[in-house]
Enzyme design. Sequence first.
Site, PDB file in Angstrom:
ATOM      1  CB  VAL A 133       8.402  11.115   2.680  1.00 11.38           C
ATOM      2  CG1 VAL A 133       7.612  11.935   1.671  1.00 11.38           C
ATOM      3  CG2 VAL A 133       9.771  10.750   2.108  1.00 11.38           C
ATOM      4  CG  HIS A 175       6.246   2.560   1.254  1.00 12.25           C
ATOM      5  ND1 HIS A 175       4.910   2.859   1.344  1.00 12.25           N
ATOM      6  CD2 HIS A 175       6.525   1.788   2.326  1.00 12.25           C
ATOM      7  CE1 HIS A 175       4.399   2.299   2.432  1.00 12.25           C
ATOM      8  NE2 HIS A 175       5.361   1.640   3.053  1.00 12.25           N
ATOM      9  NE  ARG A 188      -1.243   0.223  11.289  1.00 10.55           N
ATOM     10  CZ  ARG A 188      -0.092  -0.454  11.410  1.00 10.55           C
ATOM     11  NH1 ARG A 188       1.057   0.176  11.312  1.00 10.55           N
ATOM     12  NH2 ARG A 188      -0.098  -1.762  11.620  1.00 10.55           N
ATOM     13  CG  HIS A 239       3.173   6.067   1.833  1.00 14.47           C
ATOM     14  ND1 HIS A 239       4.460   6.423   2.168  1.00 14.47           N
ATOM     15  CD2 HIS A 239       2.749   5.239   2.824  1.00 14.47           C
ATOM     16  CE1 HIS A 239       4.785   5.866   3.326  1.00 14.47           C
ATOM     17  NE2 HIS A 239       3.776   5.140   3.746  1.00 14.47           N
ATOM     18  CD  GLU A 240       6.090  10.348  -3.902  1.00 15.22           C
ATOM     19  OE1 GLU A 240       7.298  10.614  -3.751  1.00 15.22           O
ATOM     20  OE2 GLU A 240       5.645   9.885  -4.963  1.00 15.22           O
ATOM     21  CG  ASP A 251       8.323   2.553  10.964  1.00 21.53           C
ATOM     22  OD1 ASP A 251       7.346   2.242  11.650  1.00 21.53           O
ATOM     23  OD2 ASP A 251       8.224   2.977   9.793  1.00 21.53           O
ATOM     24  N   GLY A 254      13.117   3.201   6.794  1.00 22.51           N
ATOM     25  CA  GLY A 254      12.733   4.596   7.005  1.00 22.51           C
ATOM     26  C   GLY A 254      12.973   5.041   8.441  1.00 22.51           C
ATOM     27  CE1 TYR A 261      -4.299   0.669  -0.562  1.00 21.37           C
ATOM     28  CE2 TYR A 261      -3.770   2.568   0.801  1.00 21.37           C
ATOM     29  CZ  TYR A 261      -4.602   1.925  -0.091  1.00 21.37           C
ATOM     30  OH  TYR A 261      -5.746   2.549  -0.514  1.00 21.37           O
TER      31      TYR A 261
HETATM   32  P1  AMP Z   1       5.793  -0.309   6.128  1.00 23.30           P
HETATM   33  O1  AMP Z   1       5.233  -0.670   4.789  1.00 23.30           O
HETATM   34  O2  AMP Z   1       4.945   0.627   6.899  1.00 23.30           O
HETATM   35  O3  AMP Z   1       6.262  -1.511   6.903  1.00 23.30           O
HETATM   36  O4  AMP Z   1       7.112   0.523   5.807  1.00 23.30           O
HETATM   37  C1  AMP Z   1       8.140   0.015   5.003  1.00 23.30           C
HETATM   38  C2  AMP Z   1       9.345   0.905   5.110  1.00 23.30           C
HETATM   39  O5  AMP Z   1       9.000   2.221   4.693  1.00 23.30           O
HETATM   40  C3  AMP Z   1       9.875   1.022   6.550  1.00 23.30           C
HETATM   41  O6  AMP Z   1      11.285   1.010   6.523  1.00 23.30           O
HETATM   42  C4  AMP Z   1       9.333   2.351   6.989  1.00 23.30           C
HETATM   43  O7  AMP Z   1      10.127   2.970   7.981  1.00 23.30           O
HETATM   44  C5  AMP Z   1       9.393   3.146   5.695  1.00 23.30           C
HETATM   45  N1  AMP Z   1       8.458   4.270   5.734  1.00 23.30           N
HETATM   46  C6  AMP Z   1       7.137   4.243   6.074  1.00 23.30           C
HETATM   47  N2  AMP Z   1       6.622   5.483   6.047  1.00 23.30           N
HETATM   48  C7  AMP Z   1       7.638   6.317   5.683  1.00 23.30           C
HETATM   49  C8  AMP Z   1       7.737   7.736   5.493  1.00 23.30           C
HETATM   50  N3  AMP Z   1       6.689   8.537   5.656  1.00 23.30           N
HETATM   51  N4  AMP Z   1       8.941   8.243   5.121  1.00 23.30           N
HETATM   52  C9  AMP Z   1      10.019   7.426   4.957  1.00 23.30           C
HETATM   53  N5  AMP Z   1       9.977   6.084   5.126  1.00 23.30           N
HETATM   54  C10 AMP Z   1       8.807   5.538   5.486  1.00 23.30           C
END
Ligand code: AMP
Length: 281
Positions: A176, A37, A187, A34-35, A150, A147, A32
Amino acid sequence: MEIVSTIAAARERRSADREAGRSVALVPTMGYLHEGHLSLVRRAREIGDSVWVSVFVNPAQFGPGEDLERYPRDLERDAALLEAEGVDVVFAPPAEDMYPRPSVVTIRFSGLEDRLCGATRPGHFSGVGLVVAKLFNIVDPAVAVFGQKDAQQALLIRRLAAELDFPVQIEVSPTVREADGLAMSSRNVYLSAAERQAAPVLHRALVAAHDAVAEGENDPLVVEGQMREMIEAEPLASLEYAVCVGLEDLERPSRIDRTVLLATAVRFGSTRLIDNLLVER
Ligand code: AMP
């Protein structure tokens, strides 16, 4: 771009990269996209010859009563976004392939897994550690990009890679944000219009605390109190934590005399958002 959906197919594709002498940069995600990722993907594109993105909603990192079932998923849309970024391989396995039977192996992060997000999400970081270790073994990346959003996860992954001697370099990319400061998150789609309007309070509180520390405030309790007060003033926000802690131990220092992490988790209805800022000293 190739989409591989089994561990066996991933290993085969990985062998092809190895034989061609291509280094692999991996971006683990739950999809899912976004920018935020995509910024990690662009970073990976700069570093690696072959960019791999995993899309896997990892059941092991969700606790009972958390949002595993309703977590947003759209592989078709994700694949289109990744193709446009020049990604080489998307690894999107089904849960049965990653966990053919209940896992008896547990990864613990002693002294670090119960802090911050771990305090209200018992077992969460064990689940993260397990899936990341599996991904590192399957994909064998030279670099993996995570990122800063987290922050606790990034710290634990660094420790995991270092202590288990995974030959991978861990890169951490900046958070971002939307124009109003809200950190991008898969989320965010759960938020009602009113909650979405209120949600930038996390970032505002972090910026105010950041500025206070940058201007010389060195009592972490004062800084935490200031963040708490701002967030609790927002009627839709229910504060989980707002802390000022050391980067390595996630403990509150007696005074702020080195770089600290300001981090917060806030619930809006059933949606839990996190954000953080570093203050360099
Ligand atoms: P997730 O899909 O939420 O497990 O995130 C996958 C990766 O994307 C993790 O390393 C997150 O820390 C990173 N990530 C999620 N949101 C952001 C954001 N807004 N800016 C930068 N990295 C992000």
